[in-house]
Scaffold this active site. Structure first.
Site, mmCIF file in Angstrom:
data_model
loop_
_atom_site.group_PDB
_atom_site.id
_atom_site.type_symbol
_atom_site.label_atom_id
_atom_site.label_comp_id
_atom_site.label_asym_id
_atom_site.label_seq_id
_atom_site.Cartn_x
_atom_site.Cartn_y
_atom_site.Cartn_z
ATOM 1 N N ARG A 33 -6.934 -13.715 3.816
ATOM 2 C CA ARG A 33 -7.348 -13.151 2.693
ATOM 3 C C ARG A 33 -8.055 -14.160 1.601
ATOM 4 N NH1 ARG A 33 -3.274 -9.195 3.329
ATOM 5 N NH2 ARG A 33 -4.041 -8.174 5.216
ATOM 6 N N GLU A 177 10.319 -1.335 7.320
ATOM 7 C CA GLU A 177 9.003 -1.156 7.091
ATOM 8 C C GLU A 177 8.389 -0.878 8.848
ATOM 9 O OE1 GLU A 177 6.309 -4.201 5.768
ATOM 10 O OE2 GLU A 177 4.446 -2.839 5.701
ATOM 11 N N LYS A 219 9.929 1.650 3.949
ATOM 12 C CA LYS A 219 8.672 1.345 3.405
ATOM 13 C C LYS A 219 7.516 1.761 4.560
ATOM 14 C CE LYS A 219 5.697 -2.708 2.215
ATOM 15 N NZ LYS A 219 5.428 -3.805 1.766
ATOM 16 N N GLY A 262 -1.634 -0.605 3.251
ATOM 17 C CA GLY A 262 -2.354 -0.608 4.533
ATOM 18 C C GLY A 262 -3.717 -0.461 4.703
ATOM 19 N N GLY A 263 -4.445 -1.093 3.858
ATOM 20 C CA GLY A 263 -6.040 -0.956 3.967
ATOM 21 C C GLY A 263 -6.531 0.108 3.102
#
Ligand code: 13P
Length: 339
Positions: A33, A177, A219, A262-263
């Site tokens: 990132r 998750e 999640k 999630g994008g």
């Protein structure tokens, strides 16, 4: 296991108008990132970045909790306060990611398995002593030719359930998750089916392992078209598919569902959550957020490691948190973006 403590913490994580910030990127993920926006990843740049986020004035109004990566637990802000204390001073509950990331699922090309059960009980004890009150474990399910397989879904569901049981035994709320990835050109129907299978197996395993459902949070991904699909489902379609899927699979005893982004773009993540809360009344669980990218993308791009950009990055971060806070009760509108 203290059921009362778990239930109270779980409820405190999903109050009206608030959600969770996931700031628990592993070394590899934060490195990627940072690199994408031209920041060098060092122990101090990661510390300074997270200090920038956590010291943002007023975030306690929109955030109930923040998920940390282990490294952050031992780091301090420039004023000497532990970063965990900075969060507590903001009225935000600190939590921690406890899985050890994914490995390739053996003999199952293109599928992943999440590891981290060995030694987990000892680490949980340390995390709790350090002040964490909740935890997260992420499993990854991929849609593709002949996948997800039953074996992959089952192995990950089992690990999620065991993790959740360990966490509850240490009075730490587990955030379970299971993420069905957005990657690929699949249709929303294919995502619906994979999510259905994943959630069914996950709750079967949670029940088998006697996990206390009132003391955990789920999640999940939203049910959405693949990133490269030609036909992209609209906002209301995503909201409807997602809530209908959850109604089939998530027991009413679970106090809250905190979506991952999630994008999705940050705008989409806000719009989808808003639509669900606007379209449905009287759902058995709180529908909230636990976003990483959808909350951090813009502030990270603005900050780029420069002290002089802190104020603007914090302003943008607070704005994003406020937009998602409005989406918690369906009162968000795009006009609010300009304000
Ligand atoms: P995203 O919101 O970027 O999907 O991250 C959420 C998360 O915590 C993944 O484990």
């Amino acid at each position: 296991m203290n059921a009362e403590v778990l239930e109270r913490t779980a409820r405190e994580l999903v109050p009206a108008g608030k959600g969770i910030l996931a700031a628990d990127e592993s070394m590899g993920t934060i490195g990627k990132r940072f690199e994408a926006v031209g920041i060098e990843s060092t122990e101090d740049s990661r510390r300074a970045y997270r200090e920038m986020l956590f010291t943002t004035e007023g975030i306690g109004e929109y955030l109930s909790g923040v998920i940390l990566f282990e490294e952050t637990l031992g780091q301090k802000a420039s004023d000497g306060r532990p970063l965990l204390k900075v969060l507590e001073d903001q009225g935000v509950i600190p939590g921690i990611k406890v899985d050890k990331s994914t490995v390739s699922m053996p003999l199952h090309p293109n599928e992943k398995y999440t590891q981290g059960l060995d030694g987990l009980a000892d680490s949980l004890e340390e995390y709790r002593e350090a002040g964490a009150r909740f935890t997260k474990w992420r499993a990854v399910i991929t849609i593709g030719e002949g996948i997800p397989t039953h074996a992959c879904i089952e192995a990950n569901a089992r690990a999620l359930a065991l993790y959740a049981a360990f966490a509850q035994e240490h009075d730490l709320v587990p955030i379970v998750e299971p993420e069905v990835l957005i990657d690929g050109d699949h249709t929303i129907e294919q995502c619906d089916e994979a999510t259905n299978r994943t959630l069914m197996a996950t709750f079967d395993a949670l029940r088998e392992h006697d996990v206390h459902l009132k003391g955990m949070l789920l999640k999940p991904n939203m049910v959405i078209s693949g990133k490269d699909a030609q036909n992209q489902a609209g906002v209301e379609e995503v909201a409807r598919y997602t809530v209908e899927n959850l109604l089939r699979n998530v027991p009413a005893a679970v106090p809250g569902i905190v979506f991952l982004s999630g994008g999705q773009t940050d705008l989409q993540a806000t719009q989808h959550l808003n639509a669900m809360n606007r379209m449905y009344d009287g759902l058995p669980w709180q529908l909230s957020f636990s976003y990483a990218r959808a909350l951090q993308q813009k502030p990270m791009e603005i900050w780029v490691g420069e002290e002089g950009n802190v104020e603007e990055a914090q302003r943008v971060f607070r704005h994003r948190a406020r937009m998602n806070s409005a989406a918690r009760d369906g009162s968000y509108s795009e006009d609010m973006e300009a304000a």
